[in-house]
Design a protein around this motif. Structure first.
Motif, PDB file in Angstrom:
ATOM      1  N   ARG A 373       0.817  -1.216   0.000  1.00  0.00           N
ATOM      2  CA  ARG A 373       0.000   0.000   0.000  1.00  0.00           C
ATOM      3  C   ARG A 373       0.853   1.270   0.000  1.00  0.00           C
ATOM      4  O   ARG A 373       0.409   2.331   0.418  1.00  0.00           O
ATOM      5  N   GLY A 374       2.070   1.111  -0.493  1.00  0.00           N
ATOM      6  CA  GLY A 374       2.954   2.242  -0.698  1.00  0.00           C
ATOM      7  C   GLY A 374       3.629   2.120  -2.045  1.00  0.00           C
ATOM      8  O   GLY A 374       3.163   1.389  -2.930  1.00  0.00           O
ATOM      9  N   PHE A 375       4.753   2.825  -2.196  1.00  0.00           N
ATOM     10  CA  PHE A 375       5.471   2.829  -3.465  1.00  0.00           C
ATOM     11  C   PHE A 375       6.963   2.719  -3.198  1.00  0.00           C
ATOM     12  O   PHE A 375       7.479   3.284  -2.231  1.00  0.00           O
ATOM     13  N   LEU A 376       7.638   1.988  -4.083  1.00  0.00           N
ATOM     14  CA  LEU A 376       9.072   1.780  -3.936  1.00  0.00           C
ATOM     15  C   LEU A 376       9.822   2.451  -5.081  1.00  0.00           C
ATOM     16  O   LEU A 376       9.473   2.279  -6.254  1.00  0.00           O
ATOM     17  N   LEU A 377      10.835   3.224  -4.723  1.00  0.00           N
ATOM     18  CA  LEU A 377      11.767   3.810  -5.681  1.00  0.00           C
ATOM     19  C   LEU A 377      13.072   3.039  -5.571  1.00  0.00           C
ATOM     20  O   LEU A 377      13.514   2.715  -4.465  1.00  0.00           O
ATOM     21  N   THR A 378      13.710   2.735  -6.705  1.00  0.00           N
ATOM     22  CA  THR A 378      14.973   2.004  -6.675  1.00  0.00           C
ATOM     23  C   THR A 378      15.942   2.590  -7.700  1.00  0.00           C
ATOM     24  O   THR A 378      15.521   3.182  -8.698  1.00  0.00           O
ATOM     25  N   PRO A 379      17.249   2.409  -7.470  1.00  0.00           N
ATOM     26  CA  PRO A 379      18.236   2.940  -8.419  1.00  0.00           C
ATOM     27  C   PRO A 379      18.072   2.405  -9.829  1.00  0.00           C
ATOM     28  O   PRO A 379      18.191   3.147 -10.808  1.00  0.00           O
ATOM     29  N   GLY A 380      17.795   1.096  -9.955  1.00  0.00           N
ATOM     30  CA  GLY A 380      17.676   0.508 -11.278  1.00  0.00           C
ATOM     31  C   GLY A 380      16.454   0.968 -12.043  1.00  0.00           C
ATOM     32  O   GLY A 380      16.519   1.266 -13.236  1.00  0.00           O
ATOM     33  N   HIS A 381      15.331   1.068 -11.375  1.00  0.00           N
ATOM     34  CA  HIS A 381      14.075   1.444 -12.031  1.00  0.00           C
ATOM     35  C   HIS A 381      13.926   2.946 -12.165  1.00  0.00           C
ATOM     36  O   HIS A 381      13.398   3.431 -13.180  1.00  0.00           O
ATOM     37  N   ASP A 382      14.379   3.699 -11.164  1.00  0.00           N
ATOM     38  CA  ASP A 382      14.092   5.131 -11.106  1.00  0.00           C
ATOM     39  C   ASP A 382      15.330   6.025 -11.136  1.00  0.00           C
ATOM     40  O   ASP A 382      15.194   7.251 -11.174  1.00  0.00           O
ATOM     41  N   GLY A 383      16.516   5.436 -11.088  1.00  0.00           N
ATOM     42  CA  GLY A 383      17.729   6.234 -11.150  1.00  0.00           C
ATOM     43  C   GLY A 383      18.011   7.064  -9.919  1.00  0.00           C
ATOM     44  O   GLY A 383      18.794   8.018  -9.968  1.00  0.00           O
ATOM     45  N   CYS A 384      17.387   6.721  -8.804  1.00  0.00           N
ATOM     46  CA  CYS A 384      17.578   7.482  -7.564  1.00  0.00           C
ATOM     47  C   CYS A 384      17.853   6.510  -6.423  1.00  0.00           C
ATOM     48  O   CYS A 384      17.900   5.295  -6.620  1.00  0.00           O
TER      49      CYS A 384
END
Length: 396
Positions: A373-384
């Motif tokens: 029920r949240g969101f994940l940011l990652t270096p590979g997918h989002d560059g951050c």
């Protein structure tokens, strides 16, 4: 210094970094800086070469090694040019023997890998330890991204961020006069996106419960043109003291700071309970999402430390919820890719707080991935940096 002496110096520094990781000592950057102060004879080329050796070894080794030499040998086994520097010369490392210990290489131990959010697959591993770029956030109170593009023309816009500008990692941006004038802040895209996800508006009452040095506080103030009262809290005096001068440089005039005494947070915030339109809880965590910048954090990860972080997050979420006014919103943010600190933490919060709901549209299109029920940011997918974000709405 000879090339071999540089390697030996790196080994000695790695010994100290590994010990600090095991014992909860200072971070690698602080250890490296102190080591260089003690070696004033080392020139700029020496320092740069030694730093590269140290951080190449840290990125290569998955957990705290038995020795700095074991970490460097793991690099040398794959790099013949490095291996020949182990020649036993004066001030250099001893000759390599086949039976001496080598550190284990890889992203993380199998036990730690199992804790990752299911969205973090094998394709993410290389990105997790790649060198990070330098992200800037234009301060709307003094500047714009268009102006940053003029100042730093070798950069590029960051997807999903109206104020984000990305530069090569080695750029010395803070030495530019525009930084002293408050035109921008150095801030990873994930942290900028957290401020966006809060969805703050002018005229609201906002609480940043774990403000630290105020990076997200300032991003929020910029986004709403300094038109809302923001209370920035933290229990770390040294970090919180950095915020007022930063706010002054940025031209953010509506920020109040409050140093909280550990264990007395509820009493000290009693008059604020149930009154905030927006609360952000950027909780202490494993920092697993920031391994690109602080790769030695992998060496510090233990089950006991993770348990403490999870317990602290639970308490801070409950405190943050008490601060939110009816119908207000609470943003939970952790720079972690570990499921216990992300989706599981939010699931437990919603179980304990009937009537609260998780918002489903908190990030720009194409940024992040739903994680529970949240969101994940990652270096590979989002560059951050790796980040988990969830925005929760209080019942009216």
């Amino acid at each position: 210094m000879t090339p071999a002496a540089r390697v030996q110096t790196a080994i000695e520094i790695l010994d100290t970094i590994a010990a600090a990781a095991r014992d909860g000592g200072p971070p690698a950057d602080a250890i490296f800086a102190e080591a260089m102060r003690a070696r004033r004879y080392a020139g700029s080329k020496d320092r740069r070469a030694i730093r590269n050796h140290v951080y190449d070894a840290i990125r290569n080794v998955r957990s705290a090694p038995v020795s700095g030499r074991a970490a460097m040998l793991a690099l040398a086994d794959a790099d013949p040019e490095l291996a020949v520097l182990f020649d036993g010369a004066a001030y250099g490392p001893a000759v390599i023997t086949a039976d001496e210990p080598r550190a284990e290489t890889g992203l993380a131990t199998p036990a730690l890998l199992k804790l990752f959010d299911p969205l973090v697959g094998k394709a993410e591993c290389a990105a997790m330890l790649a060198r990070a770029p330098l992200d800037l956030r234009a301060n709307r109170l003094h500047s714009s991204r268009a102006e940053l593009a003029t100042i730093f023309p070798d950069g590029e816009a960051i997807t999903g961020l109206a104020d984000g500008w990305r530069l090569p990692g080695e750029t010395a941006a803070v030495q530019h006069a525009a930084y002293a004038e408050g035109q921008f802040e150095v801030q990873d895209a994930a942290s900028q996106l957290a401020a966006v996800a809060l969805a703050a508006e002018a005229g609201q009452t906002i609480v940043d419960l774990c403000a630290g040095a105020g990076g997200k506080t300032l991003a929020i103030a910029s986004a709403i043109n300094d038109e809302a009262a923001i209370l920035a809290c933290d229990t770390n005096r040294a970090r919180l003291q950095q915020l007022p001068p930063r706010a002054n440089r940025a031209g953010a005039t509506q920020i109040e700071t409050l140093l909280l005494n550990p264990g007395q947070e509820v009493a000290m915030l009693a008059d604020r309970m149930g009154k905030a339109d927006r609360v952000i809880v950027d909780a202490p965590c494993s920092g697993s999402g920031t391994w690109r910048r602080s790769p030695e954090l992998r060496w510090r990860s233990t089950p006991a430390r993770l348990d403490r972080h999870v317990a602290d997050q639970t308490k801070l979420l409950a405190l943050g919820a008490d601060l939110v006014a009816p119908g207000g919103k609470l943003l939970y943010a952790v720079c972690s890719i570990i499921a216990r600190e992300g989706r599981a933490q939010v699931d437990e919060f919603l179980t304990r707080h009937p009537g609260w709901t998780a918002d489903t549209d908190i990030l720009p299109d194409g940024v992040g991935r739903p994680a529970g029920r949240g969101f994940l940011l990652t270096p590979g997918h989002d560059g951050c940096d790796g980040f988990f974000l969830a925005r929760l709405t209080s019942p009216c």
